[in-house]
Design a protein around this motif. Structure first.
Motif, PDB file in Angstrom:
ATOM      1  N   LEU A 196      41.136  58.558   1.823  1.00 19.83           N
ATOM      2  CA  LEU A 196      39.908  58.074   1.775  1.00 19.83           C
ATOM      3  C   LEU A 196      38.979  59.401   2.245  1.00 19.83           C
ATOM      4  CD1 LEU A 196      39.847  54.621   3.472  1.00 19.83           C
ATOM      5  CD2 LEU A 196      40.149  55.037   1.215  1.00 19.83           C
ATOM      6  N   ASP A 197      39.461  60.300   3.173  1.00 24.18           N
ATOM      7  CA  ASP A 197      38.607  61.465   3.583  1.00 24.18           C
ATOM      8  C   ASP A 197      38.640  62.266   2.544  1.00 24.18           C
ATOM      9  OD1 ASP A 197      38.572  60.284   5.973  1.00 24.18           O
ATOM     10  OD2 ASP A 197      40.219  61.459   6.927  1.00 24.18           O
ATOM     11  N   ARG A 198      39.657  62.746   1.761  1.00 26.63           N
ATOM     12  CA  ARG A 198      39.525  63.403   0.534  1.00 26.63           C
ATOM     13  C   ARG A 198      38.658  63.217  -0.511  1.00 26.63           C
ATOM     14  NH1 ARG A 198      38.593  66.768  -2.373  1.00 26.63           N
ATOM     15  NH2 ARG A 198      39.891  68.036  -3.927  1.00 26.63           N
ATOM     16  N   TYR A 199      38.672  62.017  -0.862  1.00 22.98           N
ATOM     17  CA  TYR A 199      37.637  61.319  -1.905  1.00 22.98           C
ATOM     18  C   TYR A 199      36.305  61.109  -1.583  1.00 22.98           C
ATOM     19  CZ  TYR A 199      41.370  61.632  -5.394  1.00 22.98           C
ATOM     20  OH  TYR A 199      42.356  61.972  -6.407  1.00 22.98           O
ATOM     21  N   ALA A 200      36.114  61.348  -0.152  1.00 21.36           N
ATOM     22  CA  ALA A 200      34.643  61.269   0.258  1.00 21.36           C
ATOM     23  C   ALA A 200      34.245  62.831   0.411  1.00 21.36           C
ATOM     24  CB  ALA A 200      34.754  60.930   1.725  1.00 21.36           C
ATOM     25  N   GLN A 201      35.025  64.005  -0.198  1.00 18.70           N
ATOM     26  CA  GLN A 201      34.261  64.956  -0.274  1.00 18.70           C
ATOM     27  C   GLN A 201      33.707  65.439  -1.393  1.00 18.70           C
ATOM     28  OE1 GLN A 201      38.055  67.548   0.378  1.00 18.70           O
ATOM     29  NE2 GLN A 201      38.071  66.927   2.350  1.00 18.70           N
ATOM     30  N   PRO A 202      32.610  66.241  -1.329  1.00 19.98           N
ATOM     31  CA  PRO A 202      31.737  66.568  -2.364  1.00 19.98           C
ATOM     32  C   PRO A 202      32.326  66.635  -3.843  1.00 19.98           C
ATOM     33  CG  PRO A 202      31.000  67.823  -0.756  1.00 19.98           C
ATOM     34  CD  PRO A 202      32.407  67.395  -0.299  1.00 19.98           C
ATOM     35  N   ASP A 203      33.314  67.539  -3.979  1.00 21.44           N
ATOM     36  CA  ASP A 203      33.913  67.591  -5.389  1.00 21.44           C
ATOM     37  C   ASP A 203      34.358  66.367  -5.994  1.00 21.44           C
ATOM     38  OD1 ASP A 203      36.256  67.805  -3.335  1.00 21.44           O
ATOM     39  OD2 ASP A 203      37.477  68.231  -4.961  1.00 21.44           O
ATOM     40  N   LYS A 204      34.718  65.303  -5.028  1.00 22.27           N
ATOM     41  CA  LYS A 204      35.354  63.978  -5.914  1.00 22.27           C
ATOM     42  C   LYS A 204      33.959  63.027  -6.083  1.00 22.27           C
ATOM     43  CE  LYS A 204      39.536  64.971  -6.111  1.00 22.27           C
ATOM     44  NZ  LYS A 204      40.383  64.971  -7.390  1.00 22.27           N
ATOM     45  N   GLY A 205      32.968  63.209  -5.552  1.00 20.99           N
ATOM     46  CA  GLY A 205      32.007  62.485  -6.121  1.00 20.99           C
ATOM     47  C   GLY A 205      31.767  60.983  -5.316  1.00 20.99           C
ATOM     48  N   TRP A 206      32.493  60.644  -4.281  1.00 18.89           N
ATOM     49  CA  TRP A 206      32.687  59.420  -3.389  1.00 18.89           C
ATOM     50  C   TRP A 206      32.225  60.205  -2.055  1.00 18.89           C
ATOM     51  CZ3 TRP A 206      37.951  57.301  -4.943  1.00 18.89           C
ATOM     52  CH2 TRP A 206      37.849  56.768  -6.260  1.00 18.89           C
ATOM     53  N   THR A 207      30.954  59.521  -1.739  1.00 20.35           N
ATOM     54  CA  THR A 207      30.391  60.197  -0.407  1.00 20.35           C
ATOM     55  C   THR A 207      30.762  59.050   0.788  1.00 20.35           C
ATOM     56  OG1 THR A 207      28.257  59.103  -1.076  1.00 20.35           O
ATOM     57  CG2 THR A 207      28.656  61.431  -1.749  1.00 20.35           C
ATOM     58  N   VAL A 230      36.987  50.481  -1.567  1.00 25.25           N
ATOM     59  CA  VAL A 230      38.474  51.042  -1.908  1.00 25.25           C
ATOM     60  C   VAL A 230      39.179  49.982  -3.018  1.00 25.25           C
ATOM     61  CG1 VAL A 230      40.584  51.031  -0.865  1.00 25.25           C
ATOM     62  CG2 VAL A 230      38.649  51.703   0.373  1.00 25.25           C
ATOM     63  N   ALA A 231      39.258  48.773  -3.072  1.00 27.11           N
ATOM     64  CA  ALA A 231      39.948  48.145  -4.206  1.00 27.11           C
ATOM     65  C   ALA A 231      39.208  48.469  -5.394  1.00 27.11           C
ATOM     66  CB  ALA A 231      39.852  46.636  -3.826  1.00 27.11           C
ATOM     67  N   ALA A 232      38.185  48.707  -5.532  1.00 23.14           N
ATOM     68  CA  ALA A 232      37.507  49.005  -6.931  1.00 23.14           C
ATOM     69  C   ALA A 232      37.724  50.586  -7.237  1.00 23.14           C
ATOM     70  CB  ALA A 232      35.862  48.570  -6.947  1.00 23.14           C
ATOM     71  N   ARG A 233      37.742  51.526  -6.342  1.00 19.88           N
ATOM     72  CA  ARG A 233      38.026  52.743  -6.741  1.00 19.88           C
ATOM     73  C   ARG A 233      39.615  53.094  -6.995  1.00 19.88           C
ATOM     74  NH1 ARG A 233      34.109  55.150  -2.010  1.00 19.88           N
ATOM     75  NH2 ARG A 233      32.226  55.008  -3.116  1.00 19.88           N
ATOM     76  N   TRP A 234      40.450  52.436  -6.127  1.00 21.38           N
ATOM     77  CA  TRP A 234      41.730  52.691  -6.197  1.00 21.38           C
ATOM     78  C   TRP A 234      42.406  51.402  -7.002  1.00 21.38           C
ATOM     79  CZ3 TRP A 234      43.395  57.330  -4.748  1.00 21.38           C
ATOM     80  CH2 TRP A 234      42.656  58.163  -3.853  1.00 21.38           C
ATOM     81  N   PRO A 256      47.374  51.576  -4.907  1.00 23.09           N
ATOM     82  CA  PRO A 256      47.414  52.340  -3.391  1.00 23.09           C
ATOM     83  C   PRO A 256      48.421  53.607  -3.613  1.00 23.09           C
ATOM     84  CG  PRO A 256      49.288  50.698  -3.456  1.00 23.09           C
ATOM     85  CD  PRO A 256      48.335  50.394  -4.492  1.00 23.09           C
ATOM     86  N   TYR A 257      47.825  54.684  -4.083  1.00 15.29           N
ATOM     87  CA  TYR A 257      48.402  55.973  -4.434  1.00 15.29           C
ATOM     88  C   TYR A 257      49.038  56.592  -3.209  1.00 15.29           C
ATOM     89  CZ  TYR A 257      47.088  55.941  -9.095  1.00 15.29           C
ATOM     90  OH  TYR A 257      46.686  55.791 -10.605  1.00 15.29           O
ATOM     91  N   TRP A 258      48.453  56.227  -2.061  1.00 10.79           N
ATOM     92  CA  TRP A 258      49.238  56.677  -0.784  1.00 10.79           C
ATOM     93  C   TRP A 258      50.439  56.319  -0.752  1.00 10.79           C
ATOM     94  CZ3 TRP A 258      44.295  54.624  -1.374  1.00 10.79           C
ATOM     95  CH2 TRP A 258      44.088  53.315  -0.957  1.00 10.79           C
ATOM     96  N   HIS A 259      50.772  55.056  -1.079  1.00  7.23           N
ATOM     97  CA  HIS A 259      52.278  54.486  -1.056  1.00  7.23           C
ATOM     98  C   HIS A 259      52.735  55.213  -2.131  1.00  7.23           C
ATOM     99  CE1 HIS A 259      50.852  51.889   2.015  1.00  7.23           C
ATOM    100  NE2 HIS A 259      50.421  50.856   1.302  1.00  7.23           N
ATOM    101  N   ILE A 260      52.431  55.311  -3.363  1.00  7.37           N
ATOM    102  CA  ILE A 260      52.875  55.632  -4.552  1.00  7.37           C
ATOM    103  C   ILE A 260      53.430  57.172  -4.312  1.00  7.37           C
ATOM    104  CG2 ILE A 260      52.633  56.432  -7.108  1.00  7.37           C
ATOM    105  CD1 ILE A 260      50.922  53.755  -7.228  1.00  7.37           C
ATOM    106  N   ASP A 261      52.514  58.077  -3.801  1.00  8.42           N
ATOM    107  CA  ASP A 261      52.818  59.471  -3.663  1.00  8.42           C
ATOM    108  C   ASP A 261      53.865  59.698  -2.506  1.00  8.42           C
ATOM    109  OD1 ASP A 261      50.630  59.922  -5.694  1.00  8.42           O
ATOM    110  OD2 ASP A 261      49.347  60.589  -4.248  1.00  8.42           O
ATOM    111  N   THR A 262      53.978  58.998  -1.644  1.00  9.42           N
ATOM    112  CA  THR A 262      54.817  59.097  -0.449  1.00  9.42           C
ATOM    113  C   THR A 262      56.131  58.751  -1.309  1.00  9.42           C
ATOM    114  OG1 THR A 262      53.195  58.755   1.310  1.00  9.42           O
ATOM    115  CG2 THR A 262      55.468  58.333   1.708  1.00  9.42           C
TER     116      THR A 262
END
Length: 210
Positions: A96-107, A114-118, A121-127
């Motif tokens: 959530l912090d990463r995708y709130a950064q300017p280069d991701k476009g979600w401020t 969250v549900a609409a954007r994701w 749950p990639y946090w579980h998948i990536d882990t």
């Protein structure tokens, strides 16, 4: 070992002898784990490494339902012999912090968005991908490993015992050790056929084949 051999030899190992695992090998497993892919390079994972007898005893005591502790099944006895347990933990807030950064476009970090954007749950998948690299490294090092779940009713007890913050979710745990022969049991890979690519790959359209 060739990569194709690592993939083919990977199995969930549930019986171990009591020989210790070289700490340098565990270091390599975790060094490989952090090379897993992650959405936005968020790297929202952490790993709890347990390799001392008192730590392992506390892990099994806090993550095993009382009825299993009382009966000490063959599965549990075999797993408890492993000299190393690694618990991969996912960290949703890192995404959530990463995708709130300017280069991701979600401020914002609006929970309702969250549900609409994701879509998943990639946090579980990536882990989980990081956990697979640990499993594959174990094979490459001539060891056995098994990924298994921590029962939901035991999660809070586990957190309290090891000081795991609420911000991190254990997606499971991995035993690592020197494997012993396992005759197999109902439901295991030893008694069930692995499905072939022809049975699970749909080429160009669902139900389509090359």
């Amino acid at each position: 070992m060739e990569f194709r051999d690592v993939v083919r030899r990977r199995r969930m190992v549930r019986k171990y002898d009591d020989r210790p695992v070289d700490p340098a090998v565990v270091d390599r497993m975790l060094a490989h784990a952090v090379h897993a892919p992650s959405a936005g390079f968020s790297q929202g994972w952490a790993f709890l490494r347990l390799d001392r007898p008192d730590e392992l005893e506390r892990f099994w005591r806090t993550t095993t339902p009382e009825e299993y502790l009382e009966t000490m099944s063959d599965w549990l006895a075999g797993m408890r012999a492993a000299p190393v347990v690694i618990v991969p933990l996912s960290h949703k807030d890192a995404y959530l912090d990463r995708y709130a950064q300017p280069d991701k476009g979600w401020t914002d970090r609006d929970p309702e968005s969250v549900a609409a954007r994701w879509p998943v749950p990639y946090w579980h998948i990536d882990t989980g991908m990081a956990a697979l690299l640990i499993l594959q490294t174990a094979v490459d090092e001539g060891l056995g490993a098994c990924f298994f779940g921590i029962p939901p009713e035991c999660t809070d007890r586990f957190r309290d015992e090891f000081g795991v913050p609420r911000s991190h979710t254990p997606i499971g745990a991995i035993t690592v050790g020197h494997r012993l022969p396992d005759p197999g049991r109902p439901g295991s890979a030893a008694s069930r056929r692995r499905r072939t690519p022809d049975e699970v790959v749909h080429h160009g359209h669902w139900g389509g084949r090359g």
